[in-house]
Design a protein around this motif. Structure first.
Motif, PDB file in Angstrom:
ATOM      1  N   TYR A 109       0.836  -1.211   0.000  1.00  0.00           N
ATOM      2  CA  TYR A 109       0.000   0.000   0.000  1.00  0.00           C
ATOM      3  C   TYR A 109       0.867   1.256   0.000  1.00  0.00           C
ATOM      4  N   SER A 191     -12.764   1.813  -1.644  1.00  0.00           N
ATOM      5  CA  SER A 191     -13.014   0.498  -2.250  1.00  0.00           C
ATOM      6  C   SER A 191     -14.424   0.001  -1.968  1.00  0.00           C
ATOM      7  N   LEU A 209     -14.500  -8.064  -6.053  1.00  0.00           N
ATOM      8  CA  LEU A 209     -13.104  -7.639  -6.225  1.00  0.00           C
ATOM      9  C   LEU A 209     -12.785  -6.421  -5.359  1.00  0.00           C
ATOM     10  N   TRP A 210     -13.711  -5.458  -5.313  1.00  0.00           N
ATOM     11  CA  TRP A 210     -13.469  -4.253  -4.516  1.00  0.00           C
ATOM     12  C   TRP A 210     -13.537  -4.541  -3.021  1.00  0.00           C
ATOM     13  N   ALA A 213     -10.175  -5.937  -2.264  1.00  0.00           N
ATOM     14  CA  ALA A 213      -9.167  -4.864  -2.227  1.00  0.00           C
ATOM     15  C   ALA A 213      -9.246  -4.092  -0.918  1.00  0.00           C
ATOM     16  N   ILE A 217      -5.729  -5.214   0.707  1.00  0.00           N
ATOM     17  CA  ILE A 217      -4.802  -4.101   0.499  1.00  0.00           C
ATOM     18  C   ILE A 217      -5.035  -3.020   1.542  1.00  0.00           C
ATOM     19  N   ALA A 250     -10.575 -12.710  -7.092  1.00  0.00           N
ATOM     20  CA  ALA A 250     -10.283 -11.457  -6.384  1.00  0.00           C
ATOM     21  C   ALA A 250      -9.175 -11.650  -5.354  1.00  0.00           C
ATOM     22  N   TYR A 253      -5.790 -11.973  -7.162  1.00  0.00           N
ATOM     23  CA  TYR A 253      -5.374 -10.693  -7.742  1.00  0.00           C
ATOM     24  C   TYR A 253      -4.872  -9.710  -6.683  1.00  0.00           C
ATOM     25  N   THR A 254      -5.414  -9.760  -5.485  1.00  0.00           N
ATOM     26  CA  THR A 254      -5.038  -8.792  -4.450  1.00  0.00           C
ATOM     27  C   THR A 254      -3.920  -9.275  -3.534  1.00  0.00           C
TER      28      THR A 254
END
Length: 610
Positions: A109, A191, A209-210, A213, A217, A250, A253-254
């Motif tokens: 981050y 997000s 996905l959000w 995140a 993240i 997701a 990916y994160t």
């Protein structure tokens, strides 16, 4: 013969008439379809009007916040700005959370922001400008998420709810603070806002996905805000396989880039989101080491950050249930956006350790909840006026207008208070950036928690701490060199124990940032009154202990000025340095004078030769 001709004529006429009727019906059907398509296209085009203007207004508001708001939480400075500064410029403070022994924080981050800072520094050789550039980018990201959420609300619940949400969010002091904060809770807010916008538009994969995140993240605890989305996809629609697929994609990916970046910088395998959850849940003391607050803390902060809108938000769910019993124009999907706020409040209000930033992820939902209550009030008053005073039906909007007049006035007074009363540290450290000494030592005592970051310290200068009444653990400086992020500092602990090695003697300081409230202790003297120090810059700063509560909470014209007391924020300089600089200036003036005299003599000598 005549009969035969008549039959033929009737047959011909009848078929023509039938054909005519069929053609007329077909034409009417085509016209109807075209008119429906045209109406649908017109409705689609005008569904979310003035989207460019709305985004521009939101962006302007967030950039204004980036340029004028101060850092309200020292965690933002030491846990995020400082690591970013170290990654970009190889100097800064390290908190124990970034010690590889504990590894509670991920570098992914802060690394993204550090990359922006590094690129910007190649174009702008001024770190303060880089600092504000990053804040403006955070503000723009917030504006994008708000714009998407506004459009989704407009499409799903209509213009009234969407516009009420827009005004509430635009003027909220809480959004003024959180929109440009360099914090995981702010990233979780962006997000989750995008997640709810995608979910309202039916984009389930994007919403999952959000949420991932925001949780991986950003802040792991934000995952609970995705419960309503999970409920809608899995329980209501029965799409468990789809959800598992979306979640797996997701998650990969994160978590993958996060682990990869931490592996490079910590030099070992680290899953920071898991570490921070384990520390707060399983540790005996956990976050309570850093203070506890009563339940009223969040009530007080909620009112400061949303004033009367916060009061409406608290009663949104019961109001909706009662309204739904009598009317059916609001969909049950509203509950999916009301419930996360109550779930979050239940968790955060019950935790002993409370901080204002912990509520950031649900700030847009507070505005939405207040907007639903305003819609219910508007509908209820419209029905009452329609029943009792038919000629005054449109007067029901006056209630909403009156609400927003009070809300905007209180919000502007609060934002003005934040800008006026607390701006001194940012101004002082802008002056620190312009100090002439190449390798000066800038010291901070009791004002360590208002240090805005090393972005305000010129290259070559060093920030150090001097002893104050604070008894907790202060951050250490990163190890120099390439092992700065992977080296284990033995002087750091996870129990908030004070570490004396972080302090230096006041005699080693060239500059000192301090505030004078007119009182002093042995460890916190009034340095500006002591011999050996000279104040070269000073600004007024709120003395909250001597100011009235309402006056310091809201900058009310006429009232606050009479009931506010100020201290003085100082940038102090060693008197010996001032004396040395004066002597240096005098020496330079003498050299310049001698040089000018020599030039004149050379000219005269040249004329004599001619």
């Amino acid at each position: 013969m005549a009969d035969e001709l008549e039959k033929r004529w009737n047959k011909s006429y009848g078929s023509s008439k039938m054909k005519y009727e069929n053609d007329r019906k077909l034409l009417h059907s085509l016209q109807q379809k075209q008119s429906i398509k045209a109406a649908e296209k017109k409705a689609e085009d005008s569904l979310v009007p003035y989207t460019e203007w709305i985004f521009s207004i939101l962006t302007a508001a967030r950039i204004y916040a980036a340029l004028t708001s101060h850092i309200t939480d020292c965690d933002e400075t030491y846990n995020f700005w400082e690591p970013s500064h170290f990654l970009a410029f190889r100097s800064g403070f390290q908190t124990w959370e970034y010690n590889p022994k504990f590894a509670l924080r991920s570098y992914f981050y802060v690394g993204a922001h550090a990359a922006i800072a590094k690129i910007a520094s190649l174009l702008i050789d001024h770190k303060v400008f880089v600092f504000y550039l990053i804040r403006m980018m955070l503000g723009m990201f917030c504006a994008i998420s708000e714009d998407q959420f506004y459009s989704a609300i407009y499409r799903k619940f209509g213009s009234f709810v969407a516009n009420c949400w827009l005004i509430t969010s635009l003027f909220a002091p809480g959004m003024f603070i959180s929109s440009t904060s360099f914090l995981p809770s702010s990233f979780a807010m962006y997000s989750m806002t995008l997640a709810y916008a995608a979910w309202l538009d039916g984009c389930h994969q994007a919403s999952v996905l959000w949420v991932a995140a925001a949780s991986i993240i950003g802040w792991p605890f934000a995952a609970v805000l995705g419960i309503p989305i999970f409920w809608d996809i899995v329980i209501k629609n029965g799409q468990l396989k789809k959800f598992i697929e979306y979640f797996f994609i997701a998650f990969v990916y994160t978590i993958s880039p996060l682990i990869l970046v931490d592996l490079m910088l910590y030099k070992r395998m680290v899953i920071a989101p898991l570490n921070i959850v384990l520390y707060n849940v399983l540790n005996i003391h956990g976050s309570t080491l850093y203070g506890t607050e009563p339940l009223s803390f969040y009530i007080y902060n909620g009112f400061l950050n949303f004033n009367i809108a916060f009061c409406l938000a608290l009663i949104a769910l019961p109001c909706f249930v009662v309204y739904k019993y009598f009317n059916n124009d609001l969909k049950w999907k509203v509950c999916y956006l009301l419930m996360p706020m109550y779930i979050w409040f239940a968790i955060m209000f019950s935790a002993p350790h409370k901080e204002e930033r912990f509520l950031y992820p649900v700030y847009p939902l507070i505005s939405f909840s207040a907007s639903i209550v305003l819609y219910i009030i508007w509908k209820a008053t419209s029905a009452c006026f329609a029943y009792f005073y038919k000629h005054m039906k449109e007067a029901s909007i006056l209630n909403i207008t009156g609400f927003f007049i009070i809300y905007i006035a209180l919000s502007c007074c609060r934002i003005s208070a934040l800008e006026t009363y607390y701006r001194a540290p940012m101004h002082i450290f802008k002056d620190v950036y312009n100090i002439p000494e190449a390798e000066a030592t800038v010291c901070i005592g009791k004002e360590w928690h208002r240090f805005p970051s090393s972005f305000f310290i010129p290259t070559g200068a060093t920030v150090r701490f001097v002893k104050s009444e604070f008894k907790g653990q202060l951050p250490q400086r990163y190890f120099p060199g390439t092992n700065g992020t992977s080296g284990i500092n033995p002087d750091q602990n996870d129990e908030n124990r004070e570490e004396p090695s972080v302090y230096i003697s006041i005699k080693e300081c060239d500059y000192l940032v301090d505030v004078d409230y007119g009182t002093e202790t042995k460890l916190e003297p009034r340095y500006n009154t002591r011999s050996g120090w000279t104040s070269i810059k000073s600004y007024p700063f709120l003395n909250s202990a001597k100011s009235k509560t309402i006056a310091r909470a809201f900058n009310i014209p006429g009232y606050s000025r009479k009931n506010i007391k100020y201290g003085t924020y100082h940038l102090l300089k060693r008197s010996r340095l001032i004396k040395h600089q004066e002597e240096e200036r005098d020496r330079i003036k003498e050299l310049q004078k001698e040089r000018e005299e020599k030039i004149m003599q050379d000219k005269l000598h040249g004329n004599d030769e001619l």
